[in-house]
Design a protein around this motif. Structure first.
Motif, PDB file in Angstrom:
ATOM      1  N   PRO A 188       0.832  -1.203   0.000  1.00 14.25           N
ATOM      2  CA  PRO A 188       0.000   0.000   0.000  1.00 14.25           C
ATOM      3  C   PRO A 188       0.867   1.254   0.000  1.00 14.25           C
ATOM      4  O   PRO A 188       2.077   1.200   0.285  1.00 14.25           O
ATOM      5  N   ALA A 189       0.250   2.396  -0.298  1.00 16.11           N
ATOM      6  CA  ALA A 189       0.987   3.656  -0.408  1.00 16.11           C
ATOM      7  C   ALA A 189       1.714   4.008   0.877  1.00 16.11           C
ATOM      8  O   ALA A 189       2.846   4.507   0.842  1.00 16.11           O
ATOM      9  N   CYS A 190       1.088   3.753   2.032  1.00 10.81           N
ATOM     10  CA  CYS A 190       1.713   4.125   3.303  1.00 10.81           C
ATOM     11  C   CYS A 190       3.004   3.353   3.547  1.00 10.81           C
ATOM     12  O   CYS A 190       3.985   3.923   4.049  1.00 10.81           O
ATOM     13  N   GLN A 191       3.036   2.050   3.178  1.00 10.99           N
ATOM     14  CA  GLN A 191       4.258   1.280   3.364  1.00 10.99           C
ATOM     15  C   GLN A 191       5.331   1.687   2.365  1.00 10.99           C
ATOM     16  O   GLN A 191       6.527   1.695   2.697  1.00 10.99           O
ATOM     17  N   ILE A 192       4.940   2.030   1.148  1.00 11.84           N
ATOM     18  CA  ILE A 192       5.921   2.508   0.170  1.00 11.84           C
ATOM     19  C   ILE A 192       6.556   3.794   0.675  1.00 11.84           C
ATOM     20  O   ILE A 192       7.782   3.971   0.605  1.00 11.84           O
ATOM     21  N   GLU A 193       5.741   4.705   1.182  1.00 10.79           N
ATOM     22  CA  GLU A 193       6.266   5.962   1.727  1.00 10.79           C
ATOM     23  C   GLU A 193       7.232   5.687   2.880  1.00 10.79           C
ATOM     24  O   GLU A 193       8.320   6.288   2.960  1.00 10.79           O
ATOM     25  N   GLU A 194       6.882   4.742   3.750  1.00 11.99           N
ATOM     26  CA  GLU A 194       7.749   4.397   4.876  1.00 11.99           C
ATOM     27  C   GLU A 194       9.080   3.825   4.398  1.00 11.99           C
ATOM     28  O   GLU A 194      10.154   4.180   4.912  1.00 11.99           O
ATOM     29  N   ILE A 195       9.033   2.935   3.399  1.00 12.66           N
ATOM     30  CA  ILE A 195      10.260   2.312   2.880  1.00 12.66           C
ATOM     31  C   ILE A 195      11.128   3.348   2.177  1.00 12.66           C
ATOM     32  O   ILE A 195      12.362   3.350   2.320  1.00 12.66           O
ATOM     33  N   VAL A 196      10.515   4.254   1.409  1.00 12.94           N
ATOM     34  CA  VAL A 196      11.275   5.311   0.720  1.00 12.94           C
ATOM     35  C   VAL A 196      12.039   6.154   1.732  1.00 12.94           C
ATOM     36  O   VAL A 196      13.220   6.484   1.534  1.00 12.94           O
ATOM     37  N   GLN A 197      11.388   6.496   2.829  1.00  9.66           N
ATOM     38  CA  GLN A 197      12.047   7.324   3.841  1.00  9.66           C
ATOM     39  C   GLN A 197      13.095   6.531   4.611  1.00  9.66           C
ATOM     40  O   GLN A 197      14.195   7.041   4.890  1.00  9.66           O
ATOM     41  N   ARG A 198      12.792   5.289   4.939  1.00 13.31           N
ATOM     42  CA  ARG A 198      13.717   4.475   5.724  1.00 13.31           C
ATOM     43  C   ARG A 198      15.004   4.200   4.956  1.00 13.31           C
ATOM     44  O   ARG A 198      16.090   4.190   5.525  1.00 13.31           O
ATOM     45  N   HIS A 199      14.888   3.992   3.654  1.00 15.58           N
ATOM     46  CA  HIS A 199      16.056   3.700   2.830  1.00 15.58           C
ATOM     47  C   HIS A 199      16.646   4.953   2.182  1.00 15.58           C
ATOM     48  O   HIS A 199      17.627   4.847   1.446  1.00 15.58           O
ATOM     49  N   ARG A 200      16.044   6.093   2.445  1.00 21.35           N
ATOM     50  CA  ARG A 200      16.543   7.375   1.930  1.00 21.35           C
ATOM     51  C   ARG A 200      16.742   7.305   0.416  1.00 21.35           C
ATOM     52  O   ARG A 200      17.806   7.620  -0.117  1.00 21.35           O
ATOM     53  N   LEU A 201      15.698   6.886  -0.252  1.00 18.90           N
ATOM     54  CA  LEU A 201      15.781   6.732  -1.699  1.00 18.90           C
ATOM     55  C   LEU A 201      15.886   8.090  -2.375  1.00 18.90           C
ATOM     56  O   LEU A 201      15.136   9.024  -2.064  1.00 18.90           O
ATOM     57  N   ALA A 202      16.831   8.187  -3.323  1.00 19.86           N
ATOM     58  CA  ALA A 202      17.004   9.427  -4.072  1.00 19.86           C
ATOM     59  C   ALA A 202      15.990   9.541  -5.196  1.00 19.86           C
ATOM     60  O   ALA A 202      15.671  10.643  -5.645  1.00 19.86           O
ATOM     61  N   ALA A 203      15.499   8.399  -5.669  1.00 19.69           N
ATOM     62  CA  ALA A 203      14.553   8.399  -6.793  1.00 19.69           C
ATOM     63  C   ALA A 203      13.752   7.107  -6.768  1.00 19.69           C
ATOM     64  O   ALA A 203      14.173   6.105  -6.185  1.00 19.69           O
ATOM     65  N   VAL A 204      12.594   7.150  -7.418  1.00 24.53           N
ATOM     66  CA  VAL A 204      11.768   5.958  -7.603  1.00 24.53           C
ATOM     67  C   VAL A 204      11.439   5.825  -9.084  1.00 24.53           C
ATOM     68  O   VAL A 204      10.963   6.790  -9.714  1.00 24.53           O
ATOM     69  N   PHE A 205      11.732   4.650  -9.639  1.00 19.25           N
ATOM     70  CA  PHE A 205      11.354   4.319 -11.010  1.00 19.25           C
ATOM     71  C   PHE A 205      10.134   3.419 -10.928  1.00 19.25           C
ATOM     72  O   PHE A 205      10.212   2.317 -10.376  1.00 19.25           O
ATOM     73  N   ALA A 206       8.994   3.896 -11.449  1.00 17.03           N
ATOM     74  CA  ALA A 206       7.733   3.170 -11.266  1.00 17.03           C
ATOM     75  C   ALA A 206       6.970   3.054 -12.573  1.00 17.03           C
ATOM     76  O   ALA A 206       7.022   3.950 -13.427  1.00 17.03           O
ATOM     77  N   ASP A 207       6.256   1.932 -12.704  1.00 18.31           N
ATOM     78  CA  ASP A 207       5.323   1.788 -13.818  1.00 18.31           C
ATOM     79  C   ASP A 207       4.187   2.785 -13.632  1.00 18.31           C
ATOM     80  O   ASP A 207       3.804   3.126 -12.493  1.00 18.31           O
ATOM     81  N   SER A 208       3.619   3.232 -14.731  1.00 17.80           N
ATOM     82  CA  SER A 208       2.591   4.271 -14.672  1.00 17.80           C
ATOM     83  C   SER A 208       1.380   3.851 -13.849  1.00 17.80           C
ATOM     84  O   SER A 208       0.744   4.692 -13.203  1.00 17.80           O
TER      85      SER A 208
END
Length: 684
Positions: free
Chosen positions: A276-296
């Motif tokens: 879900p969106a909330c877990q993706i947001e949590e993982i992005v912040q936890r791993h300090r992602l500089a960018a996300v490459f995502a399917d549309s």
């Protein structure tokens, strides 16, 4: 040639009752006597317990033999007769503190197995005495549940790796210049995906590397495009010390992103498309992602990401005209980076079936040992056509992709899995190897036979499944339907592989997890971290050169003698096969007894009325905990709760009979097909 009566006598300084308790337990025989692969209690009206024993293995035809347990003298003698035709009689005479098991085999009419008629008496006696010694080891706690497949011997391991590489054709070439270019690619990018595709491009540049629903790329094209994409990564600042996220289905763009990230030195975090969106947001912040490459299609899940996280579209349908795509980055024509200190790592998320997914850093293969390990148990060959519907963000799909570069396989990828479409692709592309998770095996078997018969599957010689247990009923159905092409891989994100069962293993022992591949050490340990006896249950520990590099956000699992704790409970049998009883955190204590849900799930899977089943532990006022079963019935089935309980009552211990039986339309699963059991506990 064996005679009609054979005596085998052994003398052990063990209490008679202890031996008696082990010998009259039906599960003793498949665990401690090689050649007996399974022992299943049957629900009959006979006064004596009736068992179906699967007998065979080691190149011998597997047969199912029906036997009964007759106790002639309680505590001293019993028989296992094969009704009306043949029997195996066991008797034990003993004195205080010392037992003298005296086993007498009486063969009346046809023998248990045709092989027996060709064996000398000495072979039957040796087999019996070896089994009795294992009984003694089990009672005395001998530390025998340990298997090492060349892990402790560099010379033996090295010889095994060379043998696998040469016999499979992975390192075979008739042109020195081609061989040097292959080595050059590996020298620059290492044994990573980037190095694999560089070496494959040097050897077979025009061979198709990846084919998806939109594109087909040769090894040379994929190598060149990922070079350009890696140059763009570097120009954007995505290099060593940074991480990017990939939220993609299986397609060429995801492969190119993983390869480019590795070449640039950036770590790639593979995001589960079912989060879900909330877990993706949590993982992005936890791993300090500089960018996300995502399917549309996943754009709605990214709306709440921090403004500083760059977003790129990984397929060819950007959500808005201004969004940069992979094609735009490749069109920048940036030069690829020079050799980085180390290739970027791939971070795989654990399944999260019992909580928030953890990030696990996957190591790069260390030389050809990784390839040799899988080849030692699964006969992948060069120039395979490999279809991988298993998600690439999962360890198994990713591992198969890495393997494909070594054997220069053409890989087919699809955005979604559909059972009939899977068969269509196999027939159309002459697929030789299919890489799946267990739910996909079930969906294929659920197709009506007239639908399966529409497609020519004669090219298919390997179906490799991993990611969750394959129940015994499914294994037998598959072998009967498609033949001896099934391979069951047991492993995890943390340990990579632990064991692999080939079709010969599965034919005689349908629930086995198999044997450790080359370069693998496997042990079943007790609470003191010492091996338990063969046949005894304990925690499964695994050691190999592909153990993960630790979690990015959690404490690593326990370690013992260079092996990691898998979190699973199981045992080794006398022939070296591993069996997994279940997850340690799934075991419950009911009335003082340790109970595993998987045994009940296995039993229910054999009911023809059952399509899917999950069993979980729930609180119980009287016994502390009890099991609850959640069942999906096949269409038109009249199965009810009492029928389920009565069926189970004759096959497992009384503490394992589920008091609660709930019928559902479907079981909620994650993207890799694992049942989300935590969602079942509250309704129970």
């Amino acid at each position: 040639m064996v005679t009609d009566v054979i005596d085998a006598v052994a003398d052990f300084a063990i209490d008679r009752q202890a031996i008696w308790d082990v010998l009259i337990e039906p599960q003793t025989y498949p665990r401690l006597f090689p050649g007996i692969g399974q022992c299943e209690p049957l629900d009959t009206v006979d006064a004596h317990p009736t068992l179906n024993m699967r007998v065979g293995g080691n190149g011998v035809e597997t047969r199912v033999v029906r036997v009964q347990l007759h106790i002639t003298r309680p505590g001293e003698g019993f028989e296992l007769p094969l009704p009306r035709t043949r029997q195996l009689r066991d008797g034990a005479a003993a004195r205080r503190h010392r037992a003298h098991p005296h086993i007498r085999h009486l063969l009346q009419g046809r023998p248990v197995h045709p092989l027996l008629t060709r064996l000398p008496n000495s072979a039957v006696v040796a087999w019996t005495l070896d089994g009795l010694r294992r009984v003694a080891d089990l009672i005395q706690g001998a530390p025998t549940a340990l298997i090492v497949n060349a892990e402790d011997s560099r010379m033996k391991l090295g010889a095994g790796v060379v043998r696998q590489m040469v016999s499979s054709g992975v390192v075979r070439t008739y042109r020195p210049d081609v061989g040097l270019r292959q080595i050059g690619g590996l020298a620059k990018w290492g044994f990573s995906l980037g190095g694999g595709y560089a070496a494959a491009a040097a050897h077979s540049p025009q061979r198709a590397a990846v084919v998806d629903d939109r594109y087909s790329s040769t090894f040379d094209q994929l190598h060149a495009r990922s070079n350009a994409l890696a140059g763009a990564f570097t120009a954007l600042g995505f290099g060593p010390g940074t991480s990017v996220g990939l939220l993609c289905r299986n397609h060429t763009g995801m492969v190119e992103c993983m390869v480019a990230a590795g070449k640039s030195g950036a770590d790639a975090v593979l995001l589960n498309t079912g989060l879900p969106a909330c877990q993706i947001e949590e993982i992005v912040q936890r791993h300090r992602l500089a960018a996300v490459f995502a399917d549309s299609e996943f754009e709605p899940l990214l709306h709440h990401l921090p403004a500083g996280v760059a977003r790129f579209t990984s397929d060819d349908a950007p959500p808005d005209p201004g969004r940069t795509t992979i094609e735009d980055l490749i069109a920048m024509r940036q030069d690829p980076p020079r050799k980085t200190p180390r290739p970027g790592r791939l971070v795989v998320l654990t399944s999260g079936t019992s909580g928030t997914p953890k990030g696990a850093r996957r190591p790069h293969p260390k030389g050809f040992g990784t390839v040799a390990a899988l080849l030692s148990r699964i006969p992948f060959g060069t120039n395979e056509t490999m279809f991988i519907p298993a998600p690439l963000f999962h360890t198994w799909g990713l591992g198969a992709l890495q393997m494909s570069t070594a054997v220069r396989a053409t890989v087919l990828l699809g955005d979604h899995f559909d059972a009939e479409d899977c068969l269509r692709r196999i027939a159309e592309h002459k697929v030789t190897a299919l890489v799946v998770v267990p739910i996909m095996v079930n969906r294929i078997l659920d197709l009506p036979s007239h639908v399966r018969d529409r497609y020519d599957l004669s090219s298919l010689r390997i179906v490799a499944s991993c990611g969750a247990p394959l129940d015994g009923a499914t294994v037998l159905r598959f072998l009967e339907t498609f033949g001896e092409i099934l391979y069951n891989v047991y492993g995890s994100t943390e340990v990579s592989w632990a064991s692999i069962a080939d079709s010969a293993d599965l034919r005689v022992s349908p629930t086995t997890a198999g044997r450790p591949p080359l370069g693998t050490k496997l042990a079943v340990l007790g609470p003191d971290r010492r091996p338990v006896p063969v046949g005894a249950t304990g925690r499964i520990f695994v050691g190999n050169h592909m153990l993960f590099d630790g979690y990015t956000d959690a404490t690593p699992p326990d370690e013992a003698d260079g092996m990691l704790d898998t979190g699973d409970i199981g045992y080794l049998d006398a022939s070296g096969k591993l069996f997994v009883a279940g997850r340690d955190d799934e075991m419950i204590i009911s009335g003082g007894e340790n109970v595993f849900p998987r045994a009940v799930e296995e039993a229910l899977s054999h009911l023809p009325q059952v399509s899917e089943v999950a069993v979980v532990g729930v609180p119980d006022h009287e016994f502390g905990q009890r099991l609850a079963a959640f069942v999906v019935r096949r269409p038109g089935s009249g199965l009810d709760s009492d029928m389920v309980r009565n069926y189970i009552r004759h096959r497992v211990s009384r503490f394992s009979v589920p008091r609660d039986v709930t019928f559902l339309e479907a079981l909620l699963r994650n993207q890799t097909g694992k049942i989300l059991k935590r969602t079942l506990i509250a309704p129970a």
